[in-house]
Design an enzyme around this catalytic site. Structure first.
Site, PDB file in Angstrom:
ATOM      1  N   GLY A  30       0.799  -1.175  -0.070  1.00  0.00           N
ATOM      2  CA  GLY A  30       0.079   0.190  -0.121  1.00  0.00           C
ATOM      3  C   GLY A  30       0.729   1.338  -0.212  1.00  0.00           C
ATOM      4  O   GLY A  30       2.276   1.202   0.231  1.00  0.00           O
ATOM      5  N   TYR A  31       0.371   2.258  -0.349  1.00  0.00           N
ATOM      6  CA  TYR A  31       0.881   3.554  -0.535  1.00  0.00           C
ATOM      7  C   TYR A  31       0.558   4.593   0.707  1.00  0.00           C
ATOM      8  O   TYR A  31      -0.740   5.015   0.599  1.00  0.00           O
ATOM      9  CB  TYR A  31       0.829   4.017  -1.913  1.00  0.00           C
ATOM     10  CG  TYR A  31       1.366   3.042  -2.842  1.00  0.00           C
ATOM     11  CD1 TYR A  31       2.845   3.135  -3.338  1.00  0.00           C
ATOM     12  CD2 TYR A  31       0.619   1.904  -3.157  1.00  0.00           C
ATOM     13  CE1 TYR A  31       3.206   2.403  -4.172  1.00  0.00           C
ATOM     14  CE2 TYR A  31       1.332   1.000  -4.230  1.00  0.00           C
ATOM     15  CZ  TYR A  31       2.531   1.286  -4.453  1.00  0.00           C
ATOM     16  OH  TYR A  31       3.209   0.057  -5.253  1.00  0.00           O
ATOM     17  N   ILE A  32       1.357   5.070   1.294  1.00  0.00           N
ATOM     18  CA  ILE A  32       1.282   6.160   2.396  1.00  0.00           C
ATOM     19  C   ILE A  32       0.995   7.467   1.701  1.00  0.00           C
ATOM     20  O   ILE A  32       0.102   8.390   1.919  1.00  0.00           O
ATOM     21  CB  ILE A  32       2.253   5.931   3.607  1.00  0.00           C
ATOM     22  CG1 ILE A  32       1.791   4.984   4.263  1.00  0.00           C
ATOM     23  CG2 ILE A  32       1.940   7.224   4.567  1.00  0.00           C
ATOM     24  CD1 ILE A  32       2.925   4.393   5.156  1.00  0.00           C
TER      25      ILE A  32
END
Length: 157
Positions: A30-32
């Site tokens: 996932g991407y913060i």
């Protein structure tokens, strides 16, 4: 300074199906943060977690810093801070002295197969495996961060 030099290619489904390959590793990532200048990614496998910071791509190179973290920390970061996610199975294939990482995407990206090769320099030469087709290096829609918000199966919808 850590620099990633990488090229990406699509994979022929029929050739891939026929290929004898090692077991793959499941990734949830996932991407913060992801914009044109930087990306902060969290990735977990069954055994480890990783946090990766990538800079802006220039040509086929970009700054990349990756650190292992406890898998439970990675899961908590994904659950609490990721703004987008994807899942895939990664296979590492040795071909002509180079390691190719082939991602078989899951979920809304099911059906997409992308092969990546990391290089020592932008001018390094290498042989293409027979299961590799079109080069997509630099095509932003194939970036994992882009696939996490605009999945492959929605492209023609």
């Amino acid at each position: 300074m850590a620099i990633e030099i990488e090229r990406k290619f699509l994979v022929d489904h029929e050739q891939w199906r026929l290929l004898t390959k090692p077991g793959g590793k499941h990734y949830r990532q996932g991407y913060i943060l992801s914009d044109d200048i930087k990306t902060i990614r969290v990735r977990v496998t069954d055994e480890l977690g990783y946090i990766t910071i990538k800079g802006k791509t220039k040509g086929i190179s970009r700054l990349e810093y990756e650190y292992t973290i406890p898998v439970n920390d990675g899961i908590e970061l994904l659950n609490n801070f990721a703004v987008s996610e994807l899942e895939k199975i990664r296979y590492c294939i040795n071909y002509e002295g180079k390691v190719w990482e082939v991602d078989e995407f899951l979920g809304d990206n099911q059906g997409l197969l992308v092969a990546e090769i990391e290089l020592e320099s932008e001018t390094e030469t290498f042989k293409l495996p027979p299961w590799v087709t079109v080069e997509v290096t630099g095509d932003k829609k194939y970036y994992n961060s882009a696939l996490s918000v605009n999945p492959f199966n929605r492209w023609n919808a």
